[in-house]
Design a protein around this motif. Structure first.
Motif, PDB file in Angstrom:
ATOM      1  N   ILE A   1       0.852  -1.186   0.000  1.00  0.00           N
ATOM      2  CA  ILE A   1       0.000   0.000   0.000  1.00  0.00           C
ATOM      3  C   ILE A   1       0.890   1.239   0.000  1.00  0.00           C
ATOM      4  O   ILE A   1       1.919   1.280   0.686  1.00  0.00           O
ATOM      5  CB  ILE A   1      -0.909   0.014   1.246  1.00  0.00           C
TER       6      ILE A   1
ATOM      7  N   ASP B   1      -1.975   6.790  -0.412  1.00  0.00           N
ATOM      8  CA  ASP B   1      -3.354   6.329  -0.273  1.00  0.00           C
ATOM      9  C   ASP B   1      -3.949   6.908   1.014  1.00  0.00           C
ATOM     10  O   ASP B   1      -3.219   7.200   1.967  1.00  0.00           O
ATOM     11  CB  ASP B   1      -3.415   4.802  -0.209  1.00  0.00           C
TER      12      ASP B   1
ATOM     13  N   GLU C   1      -8.280   3.648   3.021  1.00  0.00           N
ATOM     14  CA  GLU C   1      -7.769   2.551   2.203  1.00  0.00           C
ATOM     15  C   GLU C   1      -6.788   1.701   2.988  1.00  0.00           C
ATOM     16  O   GLU C   1      -6.749   0.472   2.835  1.00  0.00           O
ATOM     17  CB  GLU C   1      -7.113   3.121   0.940  1.00  0.00           C
TER      18      GLU C   1
ATOM     19  N   SER D   1      -2.121  -1.446  -3.814  1.00  0.00           N
ATOM     20  CA  SER D   1      -2.631  -0.174  -4.306  1.00  0.00           C
ATOM     21  C   SER D   1      -3.024  -0.297  -5.771  1.00  0.00           C
ATOM     22  O   SER D   1      -2.536  -1.169  -6.496  1.00  0.00           O
ATOM     23  CB  SER D   1      -1.573   0.924  -4.144  1.00  0.00           C
TER      24      SER D   1
END
Length: 226
Positions: free
Chosen positions: A119, A123, A127, A143
């Motif tokens: 990730i 973000d 999320e 992501s």
């Protein structure tokens, strides 16, 4: 959502109750912001925070968390390189890498090492929370734009050249195709020169090009530019 090759019975059990997290992040302010966001979410609890890979290994061995939220860049090494060791210390834990930026090659390295996802720090926190829940439930979390590269690797499919270019990298490539240099591209995009240079470097890497001219030539041949 595809299941990670490293999923086990423990994550499914964790998803039904409290999800215990060890956060590995060396920047205090970033770590505190993430901790607060996670601790304020139902069923998520940060039970430990480490500032280095060495400390993370000790904490994961001692605390046996459900999820390790692991920064990509740490003072004593690359987080991706540490995934295998962390999972060996606590086989039931799931490792979710958190990175300032990520490429298709980074994502496939995470998957190959047994990680559950990657990730980006850009973000939003929603999320991030969702990603923690998903990996704790035995799923993978990457992501946007990165999951496809991982699936390509797992299925043995060769992705089309340039398929992993981000929208900003495509803008940069288009401006290179117009014959613009780094400084002019920076002005056109409204970003810092170093940022533009990073975009250009990633475009070259993703197209397998050794120079900007080769990147433009390849892009035209592959139909990425007209």
């Amino acid at each position: 959502m595809p299941q990670s090759p490293s999923s086990s019975s423990r994550p499914a059990a964790a998803a039904a109750g409290r999800i215990r997290i060890v956060l590995v992040e060396d920047h205090d302010m970033v770590a505190e912001a993430i901790r607060m966001a996670l601790d304020r979410t139902a069923h998520l609890e940060v039970v430990g925070r480490s500032a280095s890979l060495a400390a993370a290994l000790a904490d994961v061995t001692r605390l046996r968390p459900d999820v390790v939220l692991l920064d990509r860049r740490l003072p004593d090494g690359d987080g991706i390189d540490a995934i295998a060791g962390l999972r060996a210390a606590a086989p039931d834990c799931r490792v979710l890498v958190l990175a300032g930026e990520g490429s298709a090659s980074d994502a496939t390295r995470v998957a190959a090492a047994g990680g559950a996802g990657l990730i980006l720090k850009a973000d939003n926190l929603g999320e991030l929370r969702d990603a923690v829940r998903r990996v704790a439930a035995g799923e993978v979390a990457f992501s946007k734009g990165l999951l496809g590269a991982v699936l390509d690797r797992l299925t043995g499919r060769t992705p089309e050249r340039g398929a992993t270019l981000t929208p900003r990298e495509r803008e940069t490539l288009a401006l290179l195709g117009e014959g613009l240099g780094s400084a002019e591209i920076s002005r056109r995009l409204g970003v810092a020169l170093n940022t533009t240079r990073n975009h250009i470097q990633r475009v070259l890497e993703k197209l397998g090009a050794r120079s900007q001219l080769e990147a433009v030539t390849t892009a035209r041949r592959e139909g990425l530019l007209r």
